[in-house]
Design an enzyme around this catalytic site. Structure first.
Site, PDB file in Angstrom:
ATOM      1  N   ASP A  22       0.047  -1.682   1.857  1.00 46.62           N
ATOM      2  CA  ASP A  22      -0.072  -2.157   0.967  1.00 46.62           C
ATOM      3  C   ASP A  22       0.484  -3.949   0.952  1.00 46.62           C
ATOM      4  OD1 ASP A  22      -0.956  -3.718  -1.066  1.00 46.62           O
ATOM      5  OD2 ASP A  22       0.109  -1.865  -2.220  1.00 46.62           O
ATOM      6  N   ASP A  25      -3.454  -9.869   1.534  1.00 47.29           N
ATOM      7  CA  ASP A  25      -2.976  -8.783   1.253  1.00 47.29           C
ATOM      8  C   ASP A  25      -3.936  -8.126   2.019  1.00 47.29           C
ATOM      9  OD1 ASP A  25      -2.496  -5.861  -0.596  1.00 47.29           O
ATOM     10  OD2 ASP A  25      -3.302  -6.924  -2.355  1.00 47.29           O
TER      11      ASP A  25
END
EC number: 3.4.23.1
Length: 388
Positions: A94, A277
């Site tokens: 992430d 992201d």
């Protein structure tokens, strides 16, 4: 055999790179839907993607305000090992967070019963601490403790790595999550409790020769995706990488010039910010322009609260073009309309940003699947090139 491998690595490049294969699985949303739980989940949880980046309430130093519902649509997961001998975990890599955490044997919550659990007593290299961790989401928190151990990531032995061991994971929905934990790859400035992120620890130990990592997300249903630590593999993209300066060193945040459709500005007319992201699946932006885009592409809400589009309309829809640092990055309808089991859903999601930072967009996996992405810590920049 070892000599042949070594010679091959030297011949390939002066830089040794480490690849972590990512597997594409059903998202948590799909799992909840298949179990008839999605409608109830969406009713109980007021999802706001902005809360991942801008917590509404200030929290103590040891609290990481990172709502777990934001991982509802993530589909790409990799395997890491923690401890000696290694205990395996499926994690989200992430770039929108900085901490590493996994479930532990100390966790008695329902969610933990369906996941791999770290047992410190089974690791000869584990070191305990007095630190604690709490990751908030919805109506409760994932609470746990902090410890140190060796983390195996794509052939790298990351020693003395701090990580979180969950003790409680409120929310039965996590029982259906296709991942055990999270491995954050953002800057250390947003790390909870001052914990050194995995990539920073790897770099500090001299385990990679370049202070960067790169990501390729395949559109293939199962295989081909990869996170590359310490280098760039040009076989994953076409043309040249275009570099974009990081505007704020926390998340991988960059400046966007404009967002257009059919040559007309639909958002970000005077420039805006975006966060790249991998831990967010969709293209996310302010509620108003997103509502306009949903209308323009003919999306409507179904009984589960999802924005659906007629699959037959995909071929007639326009590209959405993000202009970044003077370069146009089109996202075609085949990318922003997500097809699954005969249904088509919009890859756009609205969010409300409770800050004064202006218009903010999240370039999630819908975008990254189109563009090989390099996260360059040495030069604080993001590299983008069309996928091969």
């Amino acid at each position: 055999m070892k000599w042949l491998l070594l010679l091959g690595l030297v011949a390939l490049s002066e830089c040794i790179i480490y690849k972590v294969p990512l597997v594409r699985k059903k998202s948590l949303r799909r799992n909840l839907s298949e179990h008839g739980l999605l409608k109830d989940f969406l009713k109980k949880h007021n999802l706001n993607p902005a809360s991942k980046y801008f917590p509404q309430a200030e929290a103590p130093t040891l609290i990481d305000e990172q709502p777990l519902e934001n991982y509802l649509d993530v589909e790409y997961f990799g395997t890491i090992g923690i401890g000696t001998p290694a205990q395996d975990f499926t994690v989200i890599f992430d770039t929108g967070s900085s901490n590493l955490w996994v479930p532990s044997v100390y966790c008695s919550s329902l969610a933990c019963t369906n996941h791999n659990l770290f047992n410190p007593q089974d690791s000869s290299t584990y070191q305990s601490t007095s630190g604690t961790l709490s990751i908030t989401y919805g109506t409760g928190s994932m609470t746990g403790i902090l410890g140190y151990d060796t983390v195996q990531v794509g052939g790298i032995s990351d020693t003395n790595q701090i990580f979180g061991l969950s003790e409680t994971e409120p929310g039965s929905f996590l029982y259906y999550a296709p991942f055990d934990g999270i491995l954050g790859l953002a800057y250390p400035s947003i790390s909870s409790s001052g914990a050194t992120p995995v990539f920073d620890n790897i770099w500090d130990q001299g385990l990679v020769s370049q202070d960067l990592f790169s990501v390729y997300l395949s559109a293939d249903d199962q295989s081909g995706s990869v996170v590359i630590f310490g280098g760039i593999d040009s076989s994953y993209y076409t043309g040249s990488l275009n570099w974009v300066p990081v505007s704020v060193e926390g998340y991988w945040q960059i400046s966007v010039d404009s967002i257009t459709m059919n040559g007309e500005a639909i958002a970000c007319a005077e420039g805006c910010q975006a966060i790249v992201d991998t831990g967010t699946s969709l293209l996310t932006g302010p509620t108003s322009p997103i509502a306009n885009i949903q209308s323009d592409i003919g999306a409507s809400e179904n009984s589960d609260g999802e924005m659906v589009v007629s699959c037959s309309a995909i071929s007639s829809l326009p590209d959405i073009v993000f202009t970044i640092n003077g370069i146009q990055y089109p996202v075609p309808p085949s990318a922003y309309i997500l097809q699954s089991q005969g249904s088509c859903t919009s890859g756009f999601q609205g969010m409300d940003v409770p800050t004064e930072s202006g218009e903010l967009w999240i370039l999630g996996d819908v975008f990254i699947r189109q563009y090989f992405t390099v996260f360059d810590r040495a030069n604080n920049q993001v590299g983008l090139a069309p996928v091969a």
